[in-house]
Scaffold this active site. Structure first.
Site, PDB file in Angstrom:
ATOM      1  N   HIS A  17    -103.353 -15.805 -52.235  1.00 21.51           N
ATOM      2  CA  HIS A  17    -103.111 -14.585 -52.396  1.00 21.51           C
ATOM      3  C   HIS A  17    -101.715 -14.278 -52.832  1.00 21.51           C
ATOM      4  CE1 HIS A  17    -100.923 -14.862 -48.555  1.00 21.51           C
ATOM      5  NE2 HIS A  17    -101.827 -15.175 -47.930  1.00 21.51           N
ATOM      6  N   HIS A  20     -98.705 -16.534 -51.545  1.00 12.20           N
ATOM      7  CA  HIS A  20     -98.558 -17.751 -51.759  1.00 12.20           C
ATOM      8  C   HIS A  20     -97.892 -17.769 -53.438  1.00 12.20           C
ATOM      9  CE1 HIS A  20    -102.391 -18.193 -49.439  1.00 12.20           C
ATOM     10  NE2 HIS A  20    -101.407 -19.050 -48.979  1.00 12.20           N
ATOM     11  N   CYS A 125    -102.954 -22.281 -30.903  1.00  9.87           N
ATOM     12  CA  CYS A 125    -103.699 -21.646 -32.162  1.00  9.87           C
ATOM     13  C   CYS A 125    -104.126 -22.275 -33.264  1.00  9.87           C
ATOM     14  CB  CYS A 125    -102.493 -20.587 -32.752  1.00  9.87           C
ATOM     15  SG  CYS A 125    -103.364 -19.633 -34.129  1.00  9.87           S
ATOM     16  N   CYS A 128    -102.906 -21.719 -36.677  1.00  9.70           N
ATOM     17  CA  CYS A 128    -101.529 -22.258 -37.074  1.00  9.70           C
ATOM     18  C   CYS A 128    -101.478 -23.826 -36.987  1.00  9.70           C
ATOM     19  CB  CYS A 128    -100.504 -21.538 -36.004  1.00  9.70           C
ATOM     20  SG  CYS A 128    -100.009 -19.926 -36.056  1.00  9.70           S
ATOM     21  N   CYS A 143    -101.589 -15.337 -30.441  1.00  5.54           N
ATOM     22  CA  CYS A 143    -100.631 -15.580 -31.375  1.00  5.54           C
ATOM     23  C   CYS A 143     -99.775 -14.581 -32.108  1.00  5.54           C
ATOM     24  CB  CYS A 143    -101.596 -16.598 -32.517  1.00  5.54           C
ATOM     25  SG  CYS A 143    -100.389 -17.097 -33.979  1.00  5.54           S
ATOM     26  N   HIS A 146    -101.208 -14.713 -36.078  1.00  2.70           N
ATOM     27  CA  HIS A 146    -102.622 -14.263 -36.283  1.00  2.70           C
ATOM     28  C   HIS A 146    -103.392 -13.270 -35.391  1.00  2.70           C
ATOM     29  CE1 HIS A 146    -102.050 -18.450 -38.466  1.00  2.70           C
ATOM     30  NE2 HIS A 146    -102.580 -17.688 -39.260  1.00  2.70           N
ATOM     31  N   LYS A 295     -97.551  -9.227 -42.299  1.00  2.00           N
ATOM     32  CA  LYS A 295     -97.528 -10.356 -43.339  1.00  2.00           C
ATOM     33  C   LYS A 295     -98.804 -10.367 -43.967  1.00  2.00           C
ATOM     34  CE  LYS A 295     -97.995 -15.118 -43.452  1.00  2.00           C
ATOM     35  NZ  LYS A 295     -98.256 -16.342 -42.821  1.00  2.00           N
ATOM     36  N   LYS A 298    -104.785 -13.813 -45.270  1.00  2.00           N
ATOM     37  CA  LYS A 298    -106.496 -13.725 -45.485  1.00  2.00           C
ATOM     38  C   LYS A 298    -107.038 -13.287 -44.210  1.00  2.00           C
ATOM     39  CE  LYS A 298    -109.233 -14.250 -49.039  1.00  2.00           C
ATOM     40  NZ  LYS A 298    -109.216 -13.543 -50.144  1.00  2.00           N
TER      41      LYS A 298
END
Length: 513
Positions: A17, A20, A125, A128, A143, A146, A295, A298
């Site tokens: 995405h 990246h 997690c 992670c 987390c 996430h 942030k 996905k």
């Protein structure tokens, strides 16, 4: 002189995405600029394919981890050329050469006395692939990245004796304040170190998808230690038959996002110390591109598809926007609306229109010939020191500041057109010399800013330099016409221009519903 720059390697548990693309583009701008400086550059990116996040995603998709890794690694490979990215190698941590090198390095860490068997338990997690300390847990038991509930894990693993390296890490941060930048991230990493380091799990006993531990086949290496070593292992096999470590190790620049700061700014140098390997010169930690305050992720479902943006506006527009709108190193909000405004006002108008107007005036008033006359001294003075400043800024990873410094000159050239009004000069034969000076100054100014902008917008920059009649373009960053020394004002005034289609065509508004 050599320059080695890396991106983090990206998890293959989902497709790429915009987040990246952001890091990869930033690394490419640095790589291209350093090639323009005549340096021997190696630029590495790739995919992180082992560990629990990939195993869980594969299970959910009903495929094997290898099948998922193969599928998504190809997606990340495909992203690079679409972004006009010039990486020298794409590493996959499932590469057998990487696996072998990881085993060798981590065996050396064990032989040096930094590994022991023990029992680990804590909040974990799976996305992670990281155990969380109490200070890292949010909203009761979630987390912070996430926002999922953590699980309590307990297993017998081999441990990396991180605690033995606390004093050496503190010494590193004291003696090399530029090891981690920006300073706010350095302070964050140093604070973590000074809070007291605990030994960390080096291996996992419940997983099979990972690099096997050579001294205990019932275990695989914890994914982070496998992944971190990619920056080093890639140099052992990136060019068949060559070992590039002598030329490029240690790396000059690791680019990472702030969510993996602990691993790269604490675990990574400690691991290298334990293996008796030289440390990288710098880890630059950038912020997040934010959508709706979070942030892009996905797993959170808040992503912008870089392929869709590129299909409509082109890769250069995306490269420009991501490093123009958000100050590199900081968090910043991005949106389709902001992108379109920046595209229209700066790329289409400030830069594209300036180039088109100048070329058309040269074609109309001088049959495309650029007058070889003395350039406007006042304008030339405003370019003094620009090459050195931009080089210093890129060298310090200040990519947004460098772009702004260049754009100040783009705006100045536009203002110069308004001040001099060459269309009026053309009507007065007695002012032909003034018109010559104005047209030559504009052509040279555009050439200079375009050479400097090449690292950000390589495709359109090449197209414009070609229309300016610049010789020595060969499709690479090392072309003589792109050498950073040629970006001095007056160094290579164009002689003959040809017409050019709009560099950044204005987009038609969507039809009303």
């Amino acid at each position: 002189m050599s320059f080695y720059v890396t991106t983090p390697i990206y998890y293959v548990n989902a497709a790429p995405h915009l987040g990246h693309a952001y890091t990869t583009i930033a690394a490419d701008v640095m790589a291209r600029h350093h090639r323009q400086r005549g340096e021997d550059v190696f630029f590495l990116t790739g995919t992180d394919e082992h560990g629990e996040p990939v195993a869980l995603a594969a299970e959910a998709a009903g495929v094997t981890p290898r099948e998922l890794a193969d599928k998504n690694a190809e997606r990340f490979k495909a992203l690079a050329p679409v972004l006009n990215v010039t990486n020298d190698f794409f590493i996959r941590t499932s590469d057998p050469e990487h696996v072998k090198a990881v085993q060798e390095v981590l065996t050396k860490v064990k032989d040096n006395g930094y590994v022991e068997l023990g029992l680990y338990e804590g909040w974990y997690c799976p996305r992670c692939a990281d155990f969380k300390s109490e200070s890292e847990i949010v909203d009761g038991n979630r987390c912070p990245i996430h926002l999922i509930e953590l699980t309590w894990e307990q297993e017998e693993n081999y441990f990396f004796k991180l605690s033995k390296l606390q004093e050496r890490l503190e010494q590193l941060y004291e003696e090399q304040p530029g090891f981690v930048t920006p300073s706010s991230r350095r302070n964050e990493a140093l604070s973590f170190i000074k809070s007291g380091l605990n030994d960390v799990s080096l291996t996992r006993g419940k997983l099979t998808w990972g690099v096997p531990v050579p001294w205990d086949e019932s275990q695989v290496f914890y994914v982070w230690f496998d992944a971190l070593l990619n920056y080093y292992t890639a140099l052992t096999y990136a060019r068949p038959g060559e070992d590039l470590r002598d030329e490029f190790w240690p790396a000059q620049r690791h680019l990472i996002a702030k969510d993996i700061l602990k691993f790269h700014c604490v675990f990574w140098p400690a691991l290298l110390m334990a293996a008796d390997l030289p440390l990288p010169k710098n880890v630059f930690v950038h912020g997040y591109l934010l959508l709706e305050g979070h942030k892009m992720s996905k797993s959170l479902g808040n992503v912008l598809d870089p392929f869709e943006v590129i299909d409509k506006f082109g890769a250069d527009a995306l490269r420009f926007y991501l490093l123009r709108d958000v100050s590199f190193g900081q968090d910043g909000a991005v949106s389709t609306e902001d992108f379109e405004k920046r595209y229209e006002s700066e790329l289409a108008n400030d830069y594209g229109n300036l180039a088109s107007r100048t070329i058309k005036m040269l074609l109309r008033y001088r049959d495309g010939a650029v007058p070889q006359v003395e350039l406007d001294r006042a304008v030339a003075a405003e370019f003094d020191g620009l090459v050195d400043r931009v080089s210093a800024q890129v060298g310090d990873a200040e990519l947004t500041a460098a772009l702004e410094d260049i754009w100040v000159r783009v705006r100045r050239l536009n203002a110069y057109v308004g001040e001099q009004e060459p269309w009026k000069l053309s009507k007065d034969p007695e002012r032909a010399a003034d018109l010559d000076r104005v047209l030559a100054t504009l052509a040279e100014g555009i050439r200079v800013v375009t050479v400097l902008l090449h690292a950000w917008i390589p495709e359109r920059a090449d197209r414009l330099l070609g229309a300016l009649g610049v010789d020595g373009l060969d499709g690479t960053d090392t072309a003589p016409a792109l050498a950073i020394a040629t970006a001095s004002f007056g160094a290579a005034v164009p002689t003959q221009v040809t017409d050019i289609d709009p560099l950044f065509p204005k987009q038609q508004p969507a039809p009303a519903a």
